[in-house]
Enzyme design. Structure first.
Site, PDB file in Angstrom:
ATOM      1  N   ASP A  31     104.546 -30.280  18.639  1.00  0.00           N
ATOM      2  CA  ASP A  31     104.428 -31.718  18.391  1.00  0.00           C
ATOM      3  C   ASP A  31     103.790 -32.398  19.600  1.00  0.00           C
ATOM      4  OD1 ASP A  31     106.063 -33.809  16.271  1.00  0.00           O
ATOM      5  OD2 ASP A  31     105.316 -34.638  18.161  1.00  0.00           O
ATOM      6  N   ASN A  85     111.458 -35.420   7.428  1.00  0.00           N
ATOM      7  CA  ASN A  85     111.375 -36.842   7.119  1.00  0.00           C
ATOM      8  C   ASN A  85     110.530 -37.010   5.858  1.00  0.00           C
ATOM      9  OD1 ASN A  85     112.832 -37.535   9.443  1.00  0.00           O
ATOM     10  ND2 ASN A  85     110.987 -37.513  10.700  1.00  0.00           N
ATOM     11  N   GLY A  91     111.342 -42.212   7.304  1.00  0.00           N
ATOM     12  CA  GLY A  91     110.666 -42.251   8.608  1.00  0.00           C
ATOM     13  C   GLY A  91     109.467 -41.334   8.711  1.00  0.00           C
ATOM     14  N   HIS A  96     101.733 -35.614   5.115  1.00  0.00           N
ATOM     15  CA  HIS A  96     101.459 -34.215   4.775  1.00  0.00           C
ATOM     16  C   HIS A  96     102.743 -33.490   5.148  1.00  0.00           C
ATOM     17  CE1 HIS A  96      98.542 -30.530   4.991  1.00  0.00           C
ATOM     18  NE2 HIS A  96      99.779 -30.076   5.139  1.00  0.00           N
ATOM     19  N   HIS A  98     105.780 -31.676   6.484  1.00  0.00           N
ATOM     20  CA  HIS A  98     105.999 -30.912   7.705  1.00  0.00           C
ATOM     21  C   HIS A  98     107.488 -30.792   7.962  1.00  0.00           C
ATOM     22  CE1 HIS A  98     105.323 -35.167   8.653  1.00  0.00           C
ATOM     23  NE2 HIS A  98     106.215 -35.040   9.618  1.00  0.00           N
TER      24      HIS A  98
END
Ligand code: 5GP
Ligand code: ZN
Length: 112
Positions: A31, A85, A91, A96, A98
């Site tokens: 991330d 999420n 949120g 896409h 994940h």
């Protein structure tokens, strides 16, 4: 591939990322703004906006790789958290699907 989808572009290599795992169906990469010492995103190569749109097969495939990816990142033993999420109230900022894999420290709960 969906137009202007950043995770489609990362999954197909158009945008660079720090990949920690890849196969024909998915990628996992670090991330950009880690929320824990270990924070990677598991992303299907085929675009689906969220878990409600993705096929059960790809969801099962990604979940089936969690153990291997967590072990490769050194968090399998002490534990980790998976987060998906979904939608605006969930949120989700990148539309896409994940799966966040977070670990490397004791995580607080609840998250909000
Ligand atoms: P969400 O809020 O949708 O569940 O999570 C989206 C995540 O994607 C966030 O944790 C954010 O830091 C991460 N992210 C957004 N853009 C990029 C990017 O271009 N590269 C990487 N590696 N992560 C990104
Ligand atoms: Zn996409």
């Amino acid at each position: 591939m969906a137009e202007d989808c950043i995770f489609c572009k990362i999954a197909n290599g158009e945008i660079p990322s720090n990949k920690v795992y890849e196969d024909d169906k998915m990628v996992a990469f670090k991330d950009l703004a880690p929320a824990a010492p270990v924070h990677v995103l598991l992303v299907p190569k085929a675009h689906a906006k969220d878990i409600t749109e993705a096929s059960p097969e790809i969801v099962a495939h990604m979940m089936g790789k969690v153990k291997e990816i967590a072990a490769s990142l050194g968090v399998a033993e002490n534990g980790f958290r998976l987060v998906i999420n979904t939608g605006d109230d969930g949120g989700q900022t990148v539309k896409h699907l994940h799966i966040h894999l977070l670990g490397g420290k004791a995580l607080g709960w609840p998250p909000c």
